[in-house]
Design a protein around this motif. Structure first.
Motif, PDB file in Angstrom:
ATOM      1  N   VAL A 273      54.134  82.572   3.427  1.00  0.00           N
ATOM      2  CA  VAL A 273      54.808  83.354   4.552  1.00  0.00           C
ATOM      3  C   VAL A 273      55.570  84.190   3.847  1.00  0.00           C
ATOM      4  N   VAL A 274      55.247  85.442   3.592  1.00  0.00           N
ATOM      5  CA  VAL A 274      56.113  86.617   2.882  1.00  0.00           C
ATOM      6  C   VAL A 274      57.037  87.411   4.000  1.00  0.00           C
ATOM      7  N   THR A 275      58.259  87.240   3.575  1.00  0.00           N
ATOM      8  CA  THR A 275      58.942  88.087   4.497  1.00  0.00           C
ATOM      9  C   THR A 275      59.941  88.998   3.806  1.00  0.00           C
ATOM     10  N   PRO A 276      60.767  89.923   4.442  1.00  0.00           N
ATOM     11  CA  PRO A 276      61.630  90.759   3.960  1.00  0.00           C
ATOM     12  C   PRO A 276      62.759  89.819   3.287  1.00  0.00           C
ATOM     13  N   SER A 277      63.528  90.438   2.249  1.00  0.00           N
ATOM     14  CA  SER A 277      64.621  89.582   1.955  1.00  0.00           C
ATOM     15  C   SER A 277      65.973  89.788   2.728  1.00  0.00           C
ATOM     16  N   ASP A 278      66.039  90.707   3.801  1.00  0.00           N
ATOM     17  CA  ASP A 278      67.204  90.889   4.612  1.00  0.00           C
ATOM     18  C   ASP A 278      67.021  90.636   6.044  1.00  0.00           C
ATOM     19  N   LEU A 279      66.342  89.358   6.028  1.00  0.00           N
ATOM     20  CA  LEU A 279      66.130  88.994   7.380  1.00  0.00           C
ATOM     21  C   LEU A 279      67.350  88.526   8.090  1.00  0.00           C
ATOM     22  N   SER A 280      67.650  88.690   9.335  1.00  0.00           N
ATOM     23  CA  SER A 280      68.800  88.266  10.140  1.00  0.00           C
ATOM     24  C   SER A 280      68.726  86.575  10.212  1.00  0.00           C
ATOM     25  N   ALA A 281      69.608  85.986  10.569  1.00  0.00           N
ATOM     26  CA  ALA A 281      69.613  84.574  10.778  1.00  0.00           C
ATOM     27  C   ALA A 281      68.592  84.201  11.960  1.00  0.00           C
ATOM     28  N   ARG A 282      68.632  84.876  12.985  1.00  0.00           N
ATOM     29  CA  ARG A 282      67.715  84.696  14.132  1.00  0.00           C
ATOM     30  C   ARG A 282      66.172  84.612  13.448  1.00  0.00           C
ATOM     31  N   GLU A 283      65.824  85.716  12.583  1.00  0.00           N
ATOM     32  CA  GLU A 283      64.500  86.065  12.012  1.00  0.00           C
ATOM     33  C   GLU A 283      64.163  85.014  10.958  1.00  0.00           C
TER      34      GLU A 283
END
Length: 70
Positions: A25-35
């Protein structure tokens, strides 16, 4: 190649079976805590239902199918 470019390569190809046993699961490095929590919950639910644990990464893997979340 960018995440979007690679994702487009997959979505524009003809339909075929994909094994979801080895997924990143690839995500941006700057996700919020909720994300981050939402991503963790997704991975936990998949593991609970299938006994398969997906890895979470901010880097595109070389040897796994990708679920790109942005």
């Amino acid at each position: 190649q960018s995440f979007e470019g690679r994702a487009a390569d997959v979505t524009n190809s003809s339909a075929k079976m994909v094994s979801l046993t080895k997924v990143a699961v690839v995500t941006p490095s700057d996700l919020s805590a909720r994300e981050k929590k939402a991503v963790a919950m997704l991975v936990e639910e998949v593991a609970k239902r299938t006994q398969i644990r997906w890895q979470i990464s901010t880097q595109w893997p070389v040897d796994a199918a990708v679920l790109h979340l942005s």
